[in-house]
Design a protein around this motif. Structure first.
Motif, short mmCIF file in Angstrom:
data_model
loop_
_atom_site.label_atom_id
_atom_site.label_comp_id
_atom_site.label_asym_id
_atom_site.label_seq_id
_atom_site.Cartn_x
_atom_site.Cartn_y
_atom_site.Cartn_z
N LEU A 4 -0.82 -4.35 -5.71
CA LEU A 4 -0.04 -3.14 -5.41
C LEU A 4 -1.39 -1.69 -5.38
CD1 LEU A 4 2.11 -1.40 -4.52
CD2 LEU A 4 1.84 -1.56 -7.18
N THR A 5 -1.93 -1.55 -3.59
CA THR A 5 -2.72 -0.58 -3.51
C THR A 5 -2.34 0.88 -3.75
OG1 THR A 5 -4.16 -1.76 -2.33
CG2 THR A 5 -4.71 0.84 -1.80
N VAL A 6 -2.77 2.05 -4.65
CA VAL A 6 -1.97 3.52 -4.09
C VAL A 6 -3.13 4.10 -3.60
CG1 VAL A 6 -1.82 4.84 -6.10
CG2 VAL A 6 -0.48 2.79 -6.71
N ASN A 7 -2.62 4.56 -2.72
CA ASN A 7 -3.35 5.88 -2.18
C ASN A 7 -3.45 7.01 -3.06
OD1 ASN A 7 -4.12 3.54 -0.19
ND2 ASN A 7 -2.59 4.27 1.33
N TYR A 8 -4.37 7.74 -2.41
CA TYR A 8 -4.86 8.95 -3.60
C TYR A 8 -5.49 9.99 -2.82
CZ TYR A 8 -7.70 6.68 -6.48
OH TYR A 8 -9.16 6.57 -6.62
N PRO A 9 -5.90 11.33 -2.75
CA PRO A 9 -6.18 12.39 -2.00
C PRO A 9 -7.79 12.34 -3.29
CG PRO A 9 -4.83 13.49 -3.93
CD PRO A 9 -4.40 12.65 -2.82
N VAL B 123 0.88 -1.57 -0.10
CA VAL B 123 0.32 0.27 -0.21
C VAL B 123 0.41 1.20 -0.17
CG1 VAL B 123 -1.52 1.35 1.32
CG2 VAL B 123 -1.76 -1.47 1.61
N VAL B 124 0.92 2.16 -1.25
CA VAL B 124 1.80 3.04 -1.59
C VAL B 124 0.93 4.58 -1.51
CG1 VAL B 124 3.81 1.05 -1.78
CG2 VAL B 124 1.96 2.78 -3.78
N ASN B 125 1.46 5.67 -1.33
CA ASN B 125 1.30 6.86 -1.66
C ASN B 125 1.01 6.67 -3.27
OD1 ASN B 125 -0.60 7.08 0.78
ND2 ASN B 125 0.98 8.70 1.61
N GLU B 126 0.14 7.88 -3.56
CA GLU B 126 0.20 8.36 -6.19
C GLU B 126 1.44 9.76 -5.69
OE1 GLU B 126 -2.82 9.50 -8.87
OE2 GLU B 126 -2.77 10.45 -7.55
N GLY B 127 2.34 8.60 -5.91
CA GLY B 127 3.73 9.57 -6.83
C GLY B 127 4.88 8.89 -5.60
N SER B 128 5.22 7.52 -5.28
CA SER B 128 5.90 7.20 -4.69
C SER B 128 6.44 6.43 -5.35
CB SER B 128 5.21 5.92 -3.01
OG SER B 128 5.17 6.77 -2.67
N ASN B 129 8.34 5.74 -5.60
CA ASN B 129 8.53 4.94 -6.50
C ASN B 129 8.25 3.06 -6.12
OD1 ASN B 129 9.59 7.04 -7.85
ND2 ASN B 129 10.92 7.27 -6.53
N VAL B 130 8.13 2.44 -6.41
CA VAL B 130 7.74 1.23 -6.24
C VAL B 130 8.61 0.24 -6.57
CG1 VAL B 130 6.15 -0.79 -5.81
CG2 VAL B 130 5.16 2.05 -6.14
N THR B 131 9.89 -0.34 -6.01
CA THR B 131 9.70 -1.89 -6.57
C THR B 131 9.43 -3.38 -6.41
OG1 THR B 131 12.00 -0.80 -6.45
CG2 THR B 131 12.47 -2.81 -6.15
N LEU B 132 9.07 -3.70 -7.01
CA LEU B 132 8.77 -5.59 -6.88
C LEU B 132 9.43 -6.57 -7.25
CD1 LEU B 132 5.14 -5.39 -8.23
CD2 LEU B 132 5.22 -4.96 -6.13
N MET B 133 10.37 -7.26 -6.42
CA MET B 133 11.13 -8.22 -6.92
C MET B 133 10.18 -9.53 -6.42
SD MET B 133 14.54 -9.02 -4.01
CE MET B 133 13.67 -9.37 -2.66
#
Length: 355
Positions: free
Chosen positions: A216-221, A146-156
């Protein structure tokens, strides 16, 4: 039997055979340059993990002793089982054939196997190399994120297998062929809400394919749809609606001017359902007409929209009678309507006055 520690594998085999067959100590160990007529090398055998391996060699006449060995360990000496492994068993032993089997083959079973036959004159060996193939198995995978919009994401994604598996990533749901990777790592810089979803890691080799997924969940306002003004007749039912887009889901608040409205206040009902909220008036009064504000809020921000509840005036019976024949009174502002009956009476009155 004493354990013999040998620096050379071939010498270990010969020592095992001497101990097994009670051969003379002076039995030579052949070098690569000597005759190989009594030492046969079979083609490699490739087998998949979990399958059953059959090892067979021919006997011939005048055989006094025979054995199957794995590296320097004796598995079977004739009918006598030396191995403690319950997976190993004897299949056939006669003048023509000596066959054993190993069930549920594992990677530890890989290596050189030798069938040793002692004749009345000299020993004879047949060797074969076993290659164990292992289907891929994903052993290390990124957890659901769960990340905020605009973050950099790495999946392994890491996997084991033999042959070594090829690993790849793709966006599974919603499907997006443009977002993929042919390596263990998938990089998504400055992620947007449209990249939220289910990602699939695939590990494949010649044996099989293993897949696992990451959500992958993306939080946004929140954002809110433009409010739609509503017209309602006095005394009727009126509904104001508000729609929001946000992750996590937004909370709704309704206001009249600067005063917050709560469910049940002045007979008003507020109903929230996911991304929607409704403000319902069951009997609209004059005081209810006006400007209302819907505010949507989550932990990343807020947004709002205004909705006007205005009055619709129903036509009266007098306005319904008005038509092309209506005459407007300039002083009073009222209309006089001449129906066909009135016109007939006026005409008859004029005729009587002539006589």
């Amino acid at each position: 039997m004493k354990m013999v520690v040998c620096g050379c594998w071939r010498r270990c085999v010969v020592m095992s055979l001497r101990l097994l067959f009670l051969l003379p100590v002076g039995l030579p160990v052949r070098s690569q340059g000597e005759s190989q007529s009594d030492n046969k090398q079979m083609d490699n055998i490739t087998i998949r993990q979990g399958e059953t391996l059959f090892l067979s060699c021919s006997q011939g006449d005048f055989v006094t002793h025979t054995a199957w060995l794995n590296r320097s360990s004796i598995l079977y000496a004739g009918e006598d089982k030396w191995s403690m492994d319950p997976r190993v068993s004897l299949v056939t032993l006669n003048q023509d054939e000596f066959t054993i089997k190993i069930e549920d083959v594992d990677l530890t079973d890989e290596g050189q196997y030798i069938c040793a036959v002692q004749t009345s004159s000299r020993p004879r060996t047949t060797s074969v190399h076993i290659i164990v193939q292992v289907p891929p198995k994903i052993v290390n995978l990124s957890k659901d994120l769960v990340v905020n919009e605009g973050s950099n994401v790495t999946l392994m994604c890491l996997a084991n297998g033999k042959p070594e598996p090829a690993i790849g990533w793709r966006m599974l749901s919603p499907s997006d062929d443009s977002l993929s990777s042919d390596s263990e790592v998938l990089e998504i810089p400055f992620i947007s809400r449209y990249r939220a979803g289910v990602y699939e890691c695939t590990a494949s080799n010649d044996i099989a394919v293993d897949t696992q997924t990451v959500e992958l969940t993306v939080n946004y306002p929140p954002s809110v749809s433009d409010g739609r003004d509503v017209g309602v007749t006095l005394g009727q039912r009126g509904v104001l609606q508000c729609e929001a887009d946000a992750v996590p889901e937004a909370d709704f608040e309704w206001y009249r001017d600067d005063r917050r409205i709560f469910n049940g206040f002045d007979g008003i009902e507020i109903e929230d359902a996911g991304a929607f909220s409704k403000l319902t008036f069951f009997n609209v009064s004059e005081a209810d007409y006006g400007n209302y504000t819907c505010v949507v809020i989550n932990k990343l921000g807020s947004a709002n929209t205004s909705i006007i509840l205005y009055e619709i005036i129903e036509p009266t019976s007098s306005t319904l009678l008005q038509g092309p024949g209506a005459v407007q009174d300039g002083n009073s502002g009222t209309s006089t309507v001449f129906t066909p009956t009135c016109l007939l009476l006026v005409v008859l009155l004029q005729l009587l006055l002539k006589f």
